[in-house]
Design a protein around this motif. Structure first.
Motif, short mmCIF file in Angstrom:
data_model
loop_
_atom_site.label_atom_id
_atom_site.label_comp_id
_atom_site.label_asym_id
_atom_site.label_seq_id
_atom_site.Cartn_x
_atom_site.Cartn_y
_atom_site.Cartn_z
N VAL A 175 1.06 -1.16 0.03
CA VAL A 175 0.04 0.36 0.01
C VAL A 175 0.90 1.15 0.08
O VAL A 175 0.39 2.37 -0.70
CB VAL A 175 -0.93 -0.15 1.43
CG1 VAL A 175 -1.65 1.42 1.37
CG2 VAL A 175 -2.04 -1.15 1.09
N LYS A 176 2.16 1.25 0.53
CA LYS A 176 3.02 2.41 0.93
C LYS A 176 3.90 2.55 -0.69
O LYS A 176 4.83 3.25 -0.66
CB LYS A 176 3.92 2.30 1.88
CG LYS A 176 3.09 2.38 3.11
CD LYS A 176 3.85 2.08 4.55
CE LYS A 176 2.95 1.66 5.75
NZ LYS A 176 2.04 2.89 5.87
N ASN A 177 3.57 1.29 -1.55
CA ASN A 177 4.29 1.53 -2.76
C ASN A 177 5.74 0.79 -2.65
O ASN A 177 6.63 1.18 -3.64
CB ASN A 177 4.07 2.95 -3.59
CG ASN A 177 4.22 2.84 -4.73
OD1 ASN A 177 3.85 1.84 -5.57
ND2 ASN A 177 4.83 3.84 -5.79
N ILE A 178 5.71 0.21 -1.65
CA ILE A 178 7.25 -0.50 -1.57
C ILE A 178 7.17 -1.79 -2.38
O ILE A 178 6.11 -2.65 -1.92
CB ILE A 178 7.52 -0.65 -0.15
CG1 ILE A 178 8.02 0.48 0.50
CG2 ILE A 178 8.92 -1.77 0.02
CD1 ILE A 178 8.03 0.75 2.01
N ASN A 179 8.03 -1.98 -3.03
CA ASN A 179 7.93 -3.47 -3.79
C ASN A 179 8.37 -4.64 -2.94
O ASN A 179 9.23 -4.63 -1.94
CB ASN A 179 8.90 -3.35 -5.06
CG ASN A 179 8.39 -2.32 -6.22
OD1 ASN A 179 6.97 -2.47 -6.63
ND2 ASN A 179 9.14 -1.43 -6.38
#
Length: 397
Positions: free
Chosen positions: A278-282
């Protein structure tokens, strides 16, 4: 058990017997084998502290055995021998070190008795005694360092560009020299220090990425994540804060974890992994294809990338079944809307096969070994200059 055990791997029985006799005279327990097929079994059963390995052998060569050794739960010192020129020995040594093998030296055959004795005596009784207190002191005294393994991305047909790197921790030990993760990460896991070690890698690599970014070099970061982080519900927020402190985009960070780590407590792990995405960390599933768990976990967990284990990539040129497996894993990843990264790319032919399979990313000695931050820019420029087009910078392209 004798603390000095020498395994000689040489297909010439006379040469093997000579090396073995020198070892016995110096106080080693010795095993001499001539068949490469016996190598892994002997390593596991005998647990050598030193291996003397010939590079040129019929069937399976010494490079293949170095790769096999890297996958075993043993960490002997390795002396490489060959009748080839010194440049081949240097390349083989660098390749072995990039795999995590403890390369102690090399020599051209034939070798004089006294020279061989000097090499073996130097390796006697060098048992690494490492405790949790030693590791704690290393963390406190700044002995840990980060090396960076370049990652190439397929941008267009025939054009692989290095725009990422995997952060790998090393320990600059005052007595034993440079130690690799296999020397101390199991201890860190057992002692609970893995959180501090990983926090160090996060901070050091992101600070370095900020420097690269400020200089116009965009580098995505991959960091290995311990299972212990998947029990800490505060971890996603802490990581995002660190990323923002270094003025980085969360999408340039990829956390790599094994299937085993993700499955230790699936409910809590799913909570944490979902919040990271959700925090855009892969999120990258490491060692893809080697796990024993059901494939249902792959689509239930929010991974964005899979990393294909090098044991499959390494065999692609020689084995049709390995090629089929790698192609199938890449296809499966793409069908699940994930990127695929292949480890262990050691030659151009393998990279070309991966391109034909539409693999997204690749790592391996052919692209570049893990190096210090100050050397990575040279590796990136050297590789990327072979391809047309501009590098991706903070301005984007």
């Amino acid at each position: 058990m004798n603390e000095n055990r020498l395994l000689v791997m040489d297909d010439d029985p006379d040469v093997g017997a000579f090396f073995g006799q020198v070892g016995e005279d110096l106080g080693f327990d010795v095993r001499v084998i001539a068949e490469p097929g016996q190598f892994a079994e002997t390593v596991m059963a005998f647990s050598p502290t030193v291996i003397l390995l010939d590079l040129q052998m019929p069937g399976r060569d010494g490079i293949e055995l170095l790769r096999e050794l890297a996958s075993l739960e043993r960490n002997p010192k390795v002396l490489i021998a060959s009748g080839l020129d010194s440049r081949v020995l240097t390349t083989a040594s660098e390749l072995g070190m990039s795999m995590g093998v403890d390369i102690a030296g090399s020599f051209c055959k034939p070798i004089a008795l006294d020279e061989l004795e000097v090499l073996l005596v130097r390796l006697k009784s060098q048992i690494k005694v490492i405790t949790a207190n030693h590791l704690r002191q290393a963390i406190e005294q700044g002995q840990l360092v980060v090396h960076y393994l370049p990652t190439a991305t397929l941008k267009s047909p025939g054009r692989w560009i290095v725009e990422g790197a995997e952060a790998l921790v090393r320990w600059e030990h005052p007595e034993y020299g440079l130690l690799y993760p296999r020397d101390f990460i199991p201890l860190a896991e057992e002692s609970g220090l893995i959180m501090e070690v990983t926090d160090f890698v996060f901070r050091a690599s992101m600070e370095q990425a900020r420097v690269w970014f400020a200089n116009g070099l965009y580098m995505e970061l991959g960091v290995n994540l311990s299972a212990q982080f998947l029990g800490d519900l505060r971890f996603p927020d802490r990581l995002l804060t660190l990323i923002r402190e270094n003025n980085l985009d969360p999408s340039m960070v990829t956390l790599e974890l094994t299937e085993t780590a993700a499955m230790q407590d699936p409910a809590v792990a799913l909570d944490i992994l979902a919040r990271l995405r959700v925090k855009n960390i892969n999120l990258c599933l490491d060692d893809f294809g080697t796990g024993a768990s059901s494939l249902t976990h792959l689509y239930k967990m929010p991974f964005s990338e899979v990393k294909i284990d090098n044991q499959f990539t390494n065999d692609m040129r020689l084995r049709e079944d390995a090629r089929a497996l790698v192609e199938g894993l890449i296809y499966l990843a793409h069908k699940l809307k994930m990127r695929a990264c292949a480890e262990g790319v050691e030659d151009e032919a393998t990279l070309e096969m991966l391109e034909a399979m539409r693999c997204d990313k690749a790592q391996g000695h052919w692209i570049g070994a893990a190096v210090r931050a100050k050397d990575l820019e040279g590796v990136v420029e050297g590789w990327n200059s072979r391809f047309p087009g501009k590098l991706r910078t903070k301005a984007g392209s």
